[in-house]
Design an enzyme around this catalytic site. Structure first.
Site, PDB file in Angstrom:
ATOM      1  N   GLU A   1      -1.741 -17.214  -8.740  1.00 26.48           N
ATOM      2  CA  GLU A   1      -1.004 -16.426  -9.719  1.00 26.48           C
ATOM      3  C   GLU A   1       0.494 -16.701  -9.658  1.00 26.48           C
ATOM      4  O   GLU A   1       1.245 -16.309 -10.529  1.00 26.48           O
ATOM      5  CB  GLU A   1      -1.281 -14.949  -9.474  1.00 26.48           C
ATOM      6  CG  GLU A   1      -2.740 -14.621  -9.794  1.00 26.48           C
ATOM      7  CD  GLU A   1      -2.952 -13.136  -9.886  1.00 26.48           C
ATOM      8  OE1 GLU A   1      -2.092 -12.400  -9.418  1.00 26.48           O
ATOM      9  OE2 GLU A   1      -3.981 -12.737 -10.438  1.00 26.48           O
TER      10      GLU A   1
ATOM     11  N   ASN B   1     -13.330   0.025  -4.218  1.00 28.83           N
ATOM     12  CA  ASN B   1     -13.189  -0.371  -5.625  1.00 28.83           C
ATOM     13  C   ASN B   1     -13.687  -1.792  -5.858  1.00 28.83           C
ATOM     14  O   ASN B   1     -13.358  -2.707  -5.141  1.00 28.83           O
ATOM     15  CB  ASN B   1     -11.715  -0.285  -6.008  1.00 28.83           C
ATOM     16  CG  ASN B   1     -11.496  -0.898  -7.367  1.00 28.83           C
ATOM     17  OD1 ASN B   1     -12.219  -0.571  -8.286  1.00 28.83           O
ATOM     18  ND2 ASN B   1     -10.527  -1.774  -7.488  1.00 28.83           N
TER      19      ASN B   1
ATOM     20  N   TYR C   1       0.848  -1.202   0.000  1.00 34.19           N
ATOM     21  CA  TYR C   1       0.000   0.000   0.000  1.00 34.19           C
ATOM     22  C   TYR C   1       0.882   1.251   0.000  1.00 34.19           C
ATOM     23  O   TYR C   1       0.615   2.227  -0.691  1.00 34.19           O
ATOM     24  CB  TYR C   1      -0.906   0.015   1.233  1.00 34.19           C
ATOM     25  CG  TYR C   1      -1.915  -1.088   1.203  1.00 34.19           C
ATOM     26  CD1 TYR C   1      -3.090  -0.947   0.474  1.00 34.19           C
ATOM     27  CD2 TYR C   1      -1.685  -2.288   1.875  1.00 34.19           C
ATOM     28  CE1 TYR C   1      -4.025  -1.960   0.441  1.00 34.19           C
ATOM     29  CE2 TYR C   1      -2.621  -3.303   1.848  1.00 34.19           C
ATOM     30  CZ  TYR C   1      -3.788  -3.136   1.133  1.00 34.19           C
ATOM     31  OH  TYR C   1      -4.702  -4.149   1.100  1.00 34.19           O
TER      32      TYR C   1
ATOM     33  N   CYS D   1      -6.800  -5.427  -7.458  1.00 34.68           N
ATOM     34  CA  CYS D   1      -6.506  -4.890  -6.128  1.00 34.68           C
ATOM     35  C   CYS D   1      -6.022  -5.994  -5.180  1.00 34.68           C
ATOM     36  O   CYS D   1      -5.447  -5.715  -4.150  1.00 34.68           O
ATOM     37  CB  CYS D   1      -7.743  -4.213  -5.564  1.00 34.68           C
ATOM     38  SG  CYS D   1      -9.248  -5.125  -5.857  1.00 34.68           S
ATOM     39  N   HIS D   2      -6.224  -7.232  -5.544  1.00 31.80           N
ATOM     40  CA  HIS D   2      -5.781  -8.339  -4.670  1.00 31.80           C
ATOM     41  C   HIS D   2      -4.256  -8.462  -4.695  1.00 31.80           C
ATOM     42  O   HIS D   2      -3.677  -9.181  -3.905  1.00 31.80           O
ATOM     43  CB  HIS D   2      -6.440  -9.633  -5.138  1.00 31.80           C
ATOM     44  CG  HIS D   2      -6.107  -9.999  -6.521  1.00 31.80           C
ATOM     45  ND1 HIS D   2      -6.954  -9.741  -7.595  1.00 31.80           N
ATOM     46  CD2 HIS D   2      -5.002 -10.587  -7.033  1.00 31.80           C
ATOM     47  CE1 HIS D   2      -6.355 -10.190  -8.689  1.00 31.80           C
ATOM     48  NE2 HIS D   2      -5.177 -10.693  -8.386  1.00 31.80           N
TER      49      HIS D   2
END
Length: 85
Positions: A81, A47, A24, A54-55
């Site tokens: 991922e 969002n 962040y 955003c993950h």
DNA sequence: CGTATGACGTGCA
DNA sequence: GTGCACGCCATAC
């Protein structure tokens, strides 16, 4: 163009490559204000845009933090991922 | 316009 | 190592 802090955060987060994660604080700094990490969290929380991964944004401690769909889902996605610390 | 909130970060006990 | 409290910024109401 509405280049508000929020717009920049979306663009930056959307630019995070798969398998990689950003903190962040890092996102906030790229957005223009390193101290706005608090706002980044609030913005991402609101969002729900699928174009914004955003993950892929985690805390500076390396912890997951939170997620709209649930922090567990966030971890799950990151592992899928290829994010393996 | 002013108040309240939050997916944070850091420091200290 | 864990837990609590303060401070910071942008957004939403």
């Amino acid at each position: 163009m509405d280049f508000s802090f929020r717009e920049r955060v979306y663009k930056i987060v959307a630019a995070i490559p798969q398998g990689q994660v950003r903190t962040y604080k890092q996102v906030a700094q790229l957005a223009g204000n390193e101290r706005a990490y608090r706002a980044v969290g609030s913005i991402l929380h609101k969002n729900t845009n699928p174009n914004v991964p955003c993950h892929r944004v985690i805390r500076s401690d390396g912890t997951i933090g939170g997620y709209n769909k649930g922090a567990k889902e966030k971890v799950k996605i990151l592992q899928q991922e290829g994010y393996v610390p």
